[in-house]
Design a protein around this motif. Structure first.
Motif, PDB file in Angstrom:
ATOM      1  N   GLY A 119       0.837  -1.167  -0.016  1.00  0.00           N
ATOM      2  CA  GLY A 119       0.074  -0.063   0.059  1.00  0.00           C
ATOM      3  C   GLY A 119       0.768   1.497   0.195  1.00  0.00           C
ATOM      4  N   TYR A 120       0.368   2.395  -0.486  1.00  0.00           N
ATOM      5  CA  TYR A 120       0.987   3.623  -0.538  1.00  0.00           C
ATOM      6  C   TYR A 120      -0.148   4.673  -0.318  1.00  0.00           C
ATOM      7  N   ALA A 121       0.260   5.679   0.434  1.00  0.00           N
ATOM      8  CA  ALA A 121      -0.686   6.724   0.514  1.00  0.00           C
ATOM      9  C   ALA A 121       0.051   8.156   0.684  1.00  0.00           C
ATOM     10  N   TYR A 122      -0.488   9.168  -0.330  1.00  0.00           N
ATOM     11  CA  TYR A 122      -0.013  10.373  -0.294  1.00  0.00           C
ATOM     12  C   TYR A 122      -1.020  11.207   0.289  1.00  0.00           C
ATOM     13  N   ASN A 123      -0.696  12.166   1.163  1.00  0.00           N
ATOM     14  CA  ASN A 123      -1.662  13.104   1.949  1.00  0.00           C
ATOM     15  C   ASN A 123      -1.161  14.482   1.987  1.00  0.00           C
ATOM     16  N   GLU A 124      -1.737  15.563   1.794  1.00  0.00           N
ATOM     17  CA  GLU A 124      -1.287  16.770   1.916  1.00  0.00           C
ATOM     18  C   GLU A 124      -2.604  17.489   2.797  1.00  0.00           C
ATOM     19  N   ASN A 125      -2.570  17.791   4.074  1.00  0.00           N
ATOM     20  CA  ASN A 125      -3.218  18.241   5.039  1.00  0.00           C
ATOM     21  C   ASN A 125      -2.829  19.677   5.270  1.00  0.00           C
ATOM     22  N   ARG A 126      -3.584  20.632   4.737  1.00  0.00           N
ATOM     23  CA  ARG A 126      -3.212  22.096   5.300  1.00  0.00           C
ATOM     24  C   ARG A 126      -4.265  22.966   5.809  1.00  0.00           C
ATOM     25  N   ILE A 127      -3.547  23.936   6.629  1.00  0.00           N
ATOM     26  CA  ILE A 127      -4.557  24.999   7.372  1.00  0.00           C
ATOM     27  C   ILE A 127      -4.175  25.979   6.100  1.00  0.00           C
ATOM     28  N   GLU A 128      -5.635  26.490   5.909  1.00  0.00           N
ATOM     29  CA  GLU A 128      -5.691  27.425   4.679  1.00  0.00           C
ATOM     30  C   GLU A 128      -5.159  28.624   4.991  1.00  0.00           C
ATOM     31  N   GLU A 129      -5.438  29.240   6.055  1.00  0.00           N
ATOM     32  CA  GLU A 129      -5.077  30.543   6.653  1.00  0.00           C
ATOM     33  C   GLU A 129      -3.675  30.798   6.621  1.00  0.00           C
ATOM     34  N   SER A 130      -2.946  29.676   7.169  1.00  0.00           N
ATOM     35  CA  SER A 130      -1.533  29.898   7.337  1.00  0.00           C
ATOM     36  C   SER A 130      -0.768  29.105   6.291  1.00  0.00           C
ATOM     37  N   GLY A 131      -1.233  28.240   5.773  1.00  0.00           N
ATOM     38  CA  GLY A 131      -0.552  27.345   4.758  1.00  0.00           C
ATOM     39  C   GLY A 131       0.099  26.426   5.346  1.00  0.00           C
ATOM     40  N   ALA A 132       0.307  26.307   6.760  1.00  0.00           N
ATOM     41  CA  ALA A 132       0.930  25.302   7.474  1.00  0.00           C
ATOM     42  C   ALA A 132       0.187  23.830   7.246  1.00  0.00           C
ATOM     43  N   ILE A 133       0.983  22.767   7.218  1.00  0.00           N
ATOM     44  CA  ILE A 133       0.669  21.299   7.264  1.00  0.00           C
ATOM     45  C   ILE A 133       0.250  21.078   8.346  1.00  0.00           C
ATOM     46  N   ALA A 134      -0.951  20.393   8.812  1.00  0.00           N
ATOM     47  CA  ALA A 134      -1.567  20.128   9.580  1.00  0.00           C
ATOM     48  C   ALA A 134      -0.879  19.132  10.560  1.00  0.00           C
ATOM     49  N   PRO A 135      -0.798  19.302  12.163  1.00  0.00           N
ATOM     50  CA  PRO A 135       0.045  18.362  12.755  1.00  0.00           C
ATOM     51  C   PRO A 135      -0.382  17.051  12.662  1.00  0.00           C
ATOM     52  N   GLY A 136       0.574  16.034  13.023  1.00  0.00           N
ATOM     53  CA  GLY A 136       0.488  14.607  12.750  1.00  0.00           C
ATOM     54  C   GLY A 136      -0.281  13.949  11.479  1.00  0.00           C
ATOM     55  N   ALA A 137       0.418  14.875  10.347  1.00  0.00           N
ATOM     56  CA  ALA A 137      -0.132  14.259   9.069  1.00  0.00           C
ATOM     57  C   ALA A 137       0.922  13.968   8.006  1.00  0.00           C
ATOM     58  N   PRO A 138       1.845  12.820   8.018  1.00  0.00           N
ATOM     59  CA  PRO A 138       2.706  12.670   7.285  1.00  0.00           C
ATOM     60  C   PRO A 138       2.421  12.850   5.790  1.00  0.00           C
ATOM     61  N   LYS A 139       3.021  13.275   4.933  1.00  0.00           N
ATOM     62  CA  LYS A 139       2.807  13.108   3.394  1.00  0.00           C
ATOM     63  C   LYS A 139       2.945  11.934   2.759  1.00  0.00           C
ATOM     64  N   ASN A 140       3.655  10.880   3.044  1.00  0.00           N
ATOM     65  CA  ASN A 140       4.059   9.896   2.369  1.00  0.00           C
ATOM     66  C   ASN A 140       4.015   8.757   3.575  1.00  0.00           C
ATOM     67  N   VAL A 141       2.980   7.721   3.149  1.00  0.00           N
ATOM     68  CA  VAL A 141       3.228   6.345   4.089  1.00  0.00           C
ATOM     69  C   VAL A 141       3.032   5.191   3.177  1.00  0.00           C
ATOM     70  N   ALA A 142       3.953   4.145   3.348  1.00  0.00           N
ATOM     71  CA  ALA A 142       3.920   2.894   2.449  1.00  0.00           C
ATOM     72  C   ALA A 142       4.168   1.823   3.367  1.00  0.00           C
ATOM     73  N   ASN A 143       3.723   0.599   2.922  1.00  0.00           N
ATOM     74  CA  ASN A 143       3.670  -0.595   3.501  1.00  0.00           C
ATOM     75  C   ASN A 143       3.714  -1.614   2.490  1.00  0.00           C
ATOM     76  N   PHE A 144       4.617  -2.737   3.025  1.00  0.00           N
ATOM     77  CA  PHE A 144       4.666  -3.776   2.206  1.00  0.00           C
ATOM     78  C   PHE A 144       4.871  -5.335   3.051  1.00  0.00           C
ATOM     79  N   TRP A 145       4.286  -6.307   2.554  1.00  0.00           N
ATOM     80  CA  TRP A 145       4.339  -7.508   3.395  1.00  0.00           C
ATOM     81  C   TRP A 145       4.218  -8.676   2.190  1.00  0.00           C
ATOM     82  N   ALA A 146       5.115  -9.702   2.312  1.00  0.00           N
ATOM     83  CA  ALA A 146       4.836 -10.868   1.627  1.00  0.00           C
ATOM     84  C   ALA A 146       5.303 -12.242   2.414  1.00  0.00           C
TER      85      ALA A 146
END
Length: 768
Positions: A656-683
């Motif tokens: 799995g792969y997830a890309y996320n951009e979570n921003r506060i529009e007033e400041s343009g800041a990235i929201a706390p606790g919201a990593p942009k890239n997360v990936a998982n793999f298992w075989a």
């Protein structure tokens, strides 16, 4: 349309066109095989291996015992059905061009053989069958919502012993351990607690959870207020624990796991019919867990006892009752704060030892939780069903010492401690659902109508010290003891509080054709809180719609979907610095999403790809003078991708792969606790012939950088962990060896706590 949206739309169109072309080409001069496999008792047989001898075709039966082969060349074949403990069956079948050949088979077993099969035959980890996600029986390809299902069989392969490691199998999911002791999950830019159990309200804010009674974990993506309300869901989605249910044969499984940091864990799973006609079934799961922290101080001791009963009163009426008692005594993780003048930008700047604790483990917590869940299912007619549900959850906190540090410099830390307790939280939930199927002309409908009433009461006592001392971690220092804390700690008891919610909801899945369907859903919530000392009463009503559209480009194999989903959170009036009141509306989040789902190659591949955009346009914000305003805008957008494959017998792949951009529009800041890239793999691969049952697995988890505050100064560094397992699985026993964080990666959770370095687990399971 921005560049990312345009690029995503073109990509989705290309995928759908490719699948359509391949399907049309492949179906020429081919036929299909469909069938159903049942046990000797007439029940659906899941996880059965089916092959066409001397060909490449092979599959596994679904949860309802069905299977199918698509695009089979016209010819005569020998169909072979096999499952450990059963007699292998073979039957001749002829495939004709552009026609479907049907076969129904019943396995032949004895009581002894059946008992072995129930324990040893794993459910396919690719199955996404669930009645909870849509609160109705709806296949994955028919559902416009994105969700993941994590089965206990996968957790067994991974020797998973806690919820934190389990949820990382869902794309984009990052576990969070609250300083209060509970467990949450961050995905799509928001954090949600594990607030659903069998689709009903629960809570894990302060009490523990245990995997001993978990059949599977369902992670629903996106605001889900329409079907689950505001107390269960967050704007990111819902995490639902589905518990184990009794079945019709006697079987027992006991397991012992030991490992690093003095881990000793014992679990038992006992199932038995209580009547010869199997109208009363009983199951008991229990667990005892003892372990030390990888830090120099800390521990976690948990006990879980979870009985469940099924009573088949008649052919139409069935009762299910399960209870759960969990007791834990452990230490909480520290909540680290950082002085803005300290120059610290991430936990790696600190000069404290990676495994060093600043607090002694007599600053502990003692909690328990009692849970009861009952369900009465009545088949009104062939197409209509009534489900009445009741759940109660009592969370009790005898004491919960929580530790805090304020880092003044990379080597100077001020220490304080709070005690939260005694606390009790009681959650009661009553729900009635009516499910039905009907037609209006040639159009088919699947209808859900439900009503829900929930209320909770809580009592709260807490106290927190001032900063007691400051330590220089470059020099020898003593961890803070509880007696030092109690000397200055003052407790305050707060009045008993509570609220109640009345909800009505409906959902109609309209099948215009066998490929095109739409979901139309709406919920009304009325939320009330009574006035108690220090708080004000308030009454809010929220409306939550949900719309979805699904088109199966290749029937039963590939579908395109889009959804509009809504979530909401109730908010009490805000007291302004000038003593005025600001009456707040419910905070709404709206999601638009589009994507593609595939279940192809004879159910050997399941994939989901989607793009979403979540907007909150009436978020509550505070200015520098402390005044509240309800005009904040926050946007979270990104991609979700999940792949589950079983390309050959014995090999399972999850990615799995997830890309996320979570921003506060007033400041343009990235929201706390919201990593942009997360990936998982298992075989995982298990040998199928020589030394059958011997296997190994390997996996990776990557989490990108995330910020602690909205100023986007202090951050948690990105990290990658690698894990591996070796196992030998037999019909009556299993042994597994697991290595976690093989490279001893140093990394920190959202609250700045260091995580375990390289460690191992050994598991022995006996099946009777």
């Amino acid at each position: 349309m921005n560049y990312l949206s345009l690029k995503t739309s073109r990509f989705l169109f290309s995928i759908s066109f490719l699948f359509s072309f391949l399907s049309i080409f492949a179906q020429q001069n081919h036929g299909k095989i469909k069938g159903t496999i049942t046990t000797s008792d007439g029940d659906a047989a899941a996880g059965v291996n089916i092959i066409l001898k001397n060909t490449k075709y092979g599959t596994v039966s679904n949860d309802d015992g069905t299977f199918d082969f698509n695009k089979v060349k016209a010819n005569s074949y020998t169909l072979q059905v096999s499952l450990t403990g059963y007699e292998t069956l073979e039957t001749e079948i002829t495939v004709t061009e552009n026609e479907t050949s049907t076969v129904n088979l019943q396995l032949k077993v004895s009581n002894k053989e059946l008992k072995e099969v129930v324990i040893s035959s794993p459910k396919s980890i690719m199955s996404k069958k669930t009645d909870y996600v849509a609160r109705m029986p709806l296949k994955n390809l028919e559902n416009p919502q994105v969700y993941s299902v994590i089965h206990k069989e996968l957790l067994l392969d991974q020797v998973a012993v806690d919820v934190r490691s389990a949820v990382q199998n869902s794309p984009g999911a990052v576990p969070v351990t609250y300083p209060s002791g509970g467990v949450g999950v961050t995905f799509r830019g928001f954090t949600t607690g594990i607030n659903a159990r069998n689709g009903m309200e629960t809570a894990t804010n302060r009490s523990s959870t245990d995997l001993a009674n978990v059949e599977r974990i369902e992670v629903l993506k996106g605001p889900s207020g329409t079907l689950f309300g505001s107390t269960i869901s967050s704007f990111g989605g819902v995490v639902n624990l589905v518990t184990k249910k009794p079945f019709e044969t006697a079987a027992t499984e006991v397991s012992y796991t030991m490992g690093s940091y003095n881990l000793n864990r014992f679990t038992a799973d006992i199932n038995t019919p209580l009547k010869k006609d199997k109208s009363v079934l009983f199951r008991l799961n229990a667990a005892v867990n003892r372990e030390k922290s990888f830090l120099d101080f800390g521990f976690n001791n948990t006990f879980a006892f979870t009985p469940s009963l099924t009573y088949k009163a008649s052919d139409k009426l069935t009762f299910n009752i399960d209870a759960e008692y969990i007791s834990s005594n452990n230490t909480r993780r520290t909540y680290h704060r950082y002085d803005p003048k300290s120059g610290i930008t991430n936990p790696g700047d600190l000069m404290v030892g990676y495994r060093k604790s600043l607090f002694y483990d007599d600053n502990d917590a003692k909690t328990s939780a009692n849970k009861v869940f009952t369900q009465a299912e009545y088949q009104i007619s062939e197409n209509w069903k009534s489900t009445t549900l009741f759940s109660f959850m009592g969370e009790n906190v005898e004491r919960s010492y929580q530790t805090y540090t304020l880092w003044l410099t990379p080597y100077l830390a001020a220490r304080r401690v709070g005690n939260w307790g005694p606390i009790y939280n009681n959650y009661t939930n009553i729900q009635e659902n009516i499910n039905g199927q009907f037609k209006t002309g040639s159009i088919k409908h699947k209808l859900l109508v439900g009503v829900n009433y929930s209320f909770n009461k809580n009592s709260f006592s807490s106290g927190i010290t001032a900063y007691i001392d400051t330590v220089d971690v470059r020099m020898p220092f003593d961890p803070m003891r509880r007696k030092t804390v109690d000397a200055t700690l003052k407790q305050t008891a707060y009045p008993t509080d509570g609220d109640q919610t009345f909800s009505i909801y409906a959902s109609d899945v309209v099948n215009f054709t066998d490929r095109l369907s739409a979901m139309l859903s709406l919920r009304m919530d009325n939320y009330k809180r009574k006035e108690v000392e220090g708080t004000e009463a308030y009454n809010q009503t929220a409306w939550s719609p949900k719309l979805g559209l699904v088109y199966q480009v290749v029937k039963d194999q590939v579908s395109l979907f889009a959804n509009y989903m809504n979530g909401f959170q109730n908010s009490p009036p805000a007291t302004q610095p000038d003593a005025t009141k600001l009456i707040l509306d419910p905070v709404y989040a709206v999601q638009y999403e589009a994507g593609v789902k595939a279940e192809a190659f004879n159910k050997k591949l399941s994939a989901t790809l989607s793009y979403y955009n979540i907007t909150i346009d009436n978020a509550i914000r505070y200015d520098s003078n402390g005044f509240a305003f309800q005009d904040g805008v926050q946007k979270s957008k990104g991609l979700d991708f999940e792949l589950i494959a079983n390309p050959i017998n014995g090999l399972n792949i999850i990615g799995g792969y997830a890309y996320n951009e979570n921003r506060i529009e007033e400041s343009g800041a990235i929201a706390p606790g919201a990593p942009k890239n997360v990936a998982n793999f298992w075989a995982t691969y298990a040998l199928q012939n020589t030394v059958k049952g011997l296997g190994a697995g390997f996996g990776l988890n990557y989490v990108g950088k995330s910020y602690l505050f909205e100023d986007n100064i202090f951050y948690m560094p990105s990290y990658t962990t690698a894990n591996a397992t070796v196992f030998y699985d037999q019909p009556t026993w299993r042994i597994g060896l697991k290595f976690n964080n093989i490279s001893s990666e140093r990394y920190w959770d959202f609250y700045g706590n260091s995580q375990a370095l390289s460690n191992f687990l050994v598991n022995l399971t006996l099946k009777f």
